[in-house]
Design a protein around this motif. Structure first.
Motif, PDB file in Angstrom:
ATOM      1  N   TYR A   1       0.857  -1.189   0.000  1.00 54.60           N
ATOM      2  CA  TYR A   1       0.000   0.000   0.000  1.00 54.60           C
ATOM      3  C   TYR A   1       0.887   1.232   0.000  1.00 54.60           C
ATOM      4  N   GLY A   2       0.642   2.148  -0.924  1.00 54.79           N
ATOM      5  CA  GLY A   2       1.392   3.401  -0.926  1.00 54.79           C
ATOM      6  C   GLY A   2       1.141   4.196   0.334  1.00 54.79           C
ATOM      7  N   ASP A   3      -0.068   4.070   0.878  1.00 53.32           N
ATOM      8  CA  ASP A   3      -0.385   4.786   2.110  1.00 53.32           C
ATOM      9  C   ASP A   3       0.422   4.263   3.291  1.00 53.32           C
ATOM     10  N   ALA A   4       0.782   2.991   3.283  1.00 52.52           N
ATOM     11  CA  ALA A   4       1.588   2.439   4.381  1.00 52.52           C
ATOM     12  C   ALA A   4       2.944   3.134   4.438  1.00 52.52           C
ATOM     13  N   VAL A   5       3.531   3.386   3.278  1.00 48.55           N
ATOM     14  CA  VAL A   5       4.803   4.100   3.220  1.00 48.55           C
ATOM     15  C   VAL A   5       4.613   5.522   3.730  1.00 48.55           C
ATOM     16  N   SER A   6       3.519   6.161   3.346  1.00 39.58           N
ATOM     17  CA  SER A   6       3.243   7.525   3.824  1.00 39.58           C
ATOM     18  C   SER A   6       3.054   7.565   5.334  1.00 39.58           C
ATOM     19  N   HIS A   7       2.383   6.562   5.877  1.00 36.07           N
ATOM     20  CA  HIS A   7       2.183   6.519   7.329  1.00 36.07           C
ATOM     21  C   HIS A   7       3.508   6.323   8.061  1.00 36.07           C
ATOM     22  N   LEU A   8       4.371   5.486   7.525  1.00 38.77           N
ATOM     23  CA  LEU A   8       5.691   5.303   8.133  1.00 38.77           C
ATOM     24  C   LEU A   8       6.503   6.599   8.075  1.00 38.77           C
ATOM     25  N   ASN A   9       6.442   7.264   6.928  1.00 37.02           N
ATOM     26  CA  ASN A   9       7.151   8.539   6.803  1.00 37.02           C
ATOM     27  C   ASN A   9       6.605   9.578   7.773  1.00 37.02           C
ATOM     28  N   ASN A  10       5.281   9.642   7.911  1.00 36.93           N
ATOM     29  CA  ASN A  10       4.688  10.603   8.839  1.00 36.93           C
ATOM     30  C   ASN A  10       5.050  10.274  10.282  1.00 36.93           C
ATOM     31  N   ALA A  11       5.114   9.004  10.616  1.00 36.19           N
ATOM     32  CA  ALA A  11       5.484   8.620  11.980  1.00 36.19           C
ATOM     33  C   ALA A  11       6.917   9.036  12.281  1.00 36.19           C
ATOM     34  N   ARG A  12       7.777   8.871  11.329  1.00 35.38           N
ATOM     35  CA  ARG A  12       9.191   9.203  11.543  1.00 35.38           C
ATOM     36  C   ARG A  12       9.435  10.706  11.497  1.00 35.38           C
ATOM     37  N   ARG A  13       8.637  11.413  10.740  1.00 36.68           N
ATOM     38  CA  ARG A  13       8.838  12.847  10.539  1.00 36.68           C
ATOM     39  C   ARG A  13       8.689  13.662  11.823  1.00 36.68           C
ATOM     40  N   PHE A  14       7.984  13.125  12.831  1.00 38.46           N
ATOM     41  CA  PHE A  14       7.846  13.850  14.097  1.00 38.46           C
ATOM     42  C   PHE A  14       9.214  14.137  14.715  1.00 38.46           C
ATOM     43  N   VAL A  15      10.161  13.221  14.510  1.00 38.77           N
ATOM     44  CA  VAL A  15      11.467  13.334  15.144  1.00 38.77           C
ATOM     45  C   VAL A  15      12.572  13.582  14.120  1.00 38.77           C
ATOM     46  N   ASP A  16      12.445  12.948  12.966  1.00 39.28           N
ATOM     47  CA  ASP A  16      13.518  12.943  11.974  1.00 39.28           C
ATOM     48  C   ASP A  16      13.083  13.708  10.732  1.00 39.28           C
ATOM     49  N   SER A  17      13.198  15.027  10.754  1.00 39.83           N
ATOM     50  CA  SER A  17      12.873  15.850   9.594  1.00 39.83           C
ATOM     51  C   SER A  17      13.568  17.203   9.735  1.00 39.83           C
ATOM     52  N   ASP A  18      13.393  18.063   8.739  1.00 36.90           N
ATOM     53  CA  ASP A  18      13.980  19.400   8.816  1.00 36.90           C
ATOM     54  C   ASP A  18      13.362  20.221   9.945  1.00 36.90           C
ATOM     55  N   ASN A  19      12.055  20.046  10.152  1.00 40.32           N
ATOM     56  CA  ASN A  19      11.333  20.765  11.208  1.00 40.32           C
ATOM     57  C   ASN A  19      10.609  19.774  12.113  1.00 40.32           C
TER      58      ASN A  19
ATOM     59  N   MET B   1       5.584   5.816  15.959  1.00 43.39           N
ATOM     60  CA  MET B   1       6.801   6.612  15.980  1.00 43.39           C
ATOM     61  C   MET B   1       8.021   5.897  16.578  1.00 43.39           C
ATOM     62  N   PRO B   2       7.938   5.311  17.764  1.00 44.43           N
ATOM     63  CA  PRO B   2       9.156   4.682  18.312  1.00 44.43           C
ATOM     64  C   PRO B   2       9.702   3.561  17.428  1.00 44.43           C
ATOM     65  N   PHE B   3       8.818   2.840  16.772  1.00 46.45           N
ATOM     66  CA  PHE B   3       9.257   1.727  15.923  1.00 46.45           C
ATOM     67  C   PHE B   3       9.812   2.222  14.590  1.00 46.45           C
ATOM     68  N   SER B   4       9.271   3.331  14.083  1.00 42.46           N
ATOM     69  CA  SER B   4       9.744   3.859  12.805  1.00 42.46           C
ATOM     70  C   SER B   4      11.115   4.508  12.926  1.00 42.46           C
ATOM     71  N   LEU B   5      11.569   4.775  14.138  1.00 39.78           N
ATOM     72  CA  LEU B   5      12.898   5.365  14.327  1.00 39.78           C
ATOM     73  C   LEU B   5      14.014   4.332  14.204  1.00 39.78           C
ATOM     74  N   VAL B   6      13.659   3.061  14.229  1.00 42.84           N
ATOM     75  CA  VAL B   6      14.645   1.997  13.996  1.00 42.84           C
ATOM     76  C   VAL B   6      14.705   1.774  12.487  1.00 42.84           C
ATOM     77  N   ASP B   7      15.864   2.053  11.898  1.00 43.20           N
ATOM     78  CA  ASP B   7      15.985   2.051  10.440  1.00 43.20           C
ATOM     79  C   ASP B   7      15.549   0.746   9.790  1.00 43.20           C
ATOM     80  N   SER B   8      15.927  -0.388  10.362  1.00 45.56           N
ATOM     81  CA  SER B   8      15.579  -1.668   9.740  1.00 45.56           C
ATOM     82  C   SER B   8      14.068  -1.904   9.784  1.00 45.56           C
ATOM     83  N   LEU B   9      13.400  -1.505  10.876  1.00 43.73           N
ATOM     84  CA  LEU B   9      11.944  -1.642  10.953  1.00 43.73           C
ATOM     85  C   LEU B   9      11.259  -0.670  10.008  1.00 43.73           C
ATOM     86  N   PHE B  10      11.795   0.518   9.887  1.00 45.17           N
ATOM     87  CA  PHE B  10      11.220   1.553   9.024  1.00 45.17           C
ATOM     88  C   PHE B  10      11.304   1.148   7.557  1.00 45.17           C
TER      89      PHE B  10
END
Length: 189
Positions: A41-59, A78-87
């Motif tokens: 699902y393309g949305d699954a990738v978007s959800h993972l990106n949004n979860a990670r973006r809270f901590v890992d982004s320009d802003n 969010m905590p799981f998406s911060l682990v690169d292999s899980l993300f």
């Protein structure tokens, strides 16, 4: 009384463990077939990106809540998406598997309360747990598993409130709380 309660707890635990095992087996099979199967699902990738973006982004920070997606599933991932292999593999979405299993248990309890027939309730809970579409949504980074858990929990506590003998607002408040969580997961709530 204690035997009945003990049996309900054992059956609830059995349904929960069965749903978790079905999810783990499904993840294993899908991962053996295609390592990217949790990212179809393309949305699954978007959800993972949004979860990670809270901590890992320009802003990073609260400003990241302003997207088109509702925030609660992303905060849970969010905590799981911060682990690169899980993300990168999509395994960060497995946070949804216990939610899927809990929904199966609540469906069992709702059916048991309505029918007073344990075997029908067990079948209902296991049918939900083994539904291929719901199982796939329960193992990837989509928002349906959290929405369904909170919605079904709201129905469960509303049912408890309706059938109680005395006036007690505990169950209606719990029902309201869970429907509020559902509204933070998906727009249809």
């Amino acid at each position: 009384m204690f035997v009945i309660l003990e049996n309900k707890i054992k059956i609830s635990a059995l349904i929960f463990i069965s749903a978790i095992l079905m999810g783990i087996i499904s993840v294993g099979i899908l991962y053996l077939v295609d390592e990217n199967s949790l990212l179809y699902y393309g949305d699954a990738v978007s959800h993972l990106n949004n979860a990670r973006r809270f901590v890992d982004s320009d802003n990073p920070g609260i400003i990241q809540l302003g997207t088109v997606w509702l925030p609660l599933p992303h905060i849970m991932m969010m905590p799981f998406s911060l682990v690169d292999s899980l993300f990168s593999s999509g395994f960060a979405g497995l946070v949804n598997l216990p939610l899927h299993a809990l929904t199966s248990v609540l469906i069992y309890k709702i059916i048991l309360t309505q029918t007073k027939r344990p075997w029908i309730a067990i079948i209902g809970g296991l049918l939900y747990a083994s539904n291929p579409n719901l199982l796939y949504l329960g193992i990837n980074a989509m928002t349906e598993a959290s929405f369904l858990l909170f919605f079904v929990a709201s129905i469960y506590f509303l049912q408890k409130w309706v059938i109680q003998d005395n006036i007690n607002f505990k169950y209606i408040l719990l029902s309201s709380f869970f429907i509020s969580l559902a509204t933070l997961s998906r727009y249809e709530a």
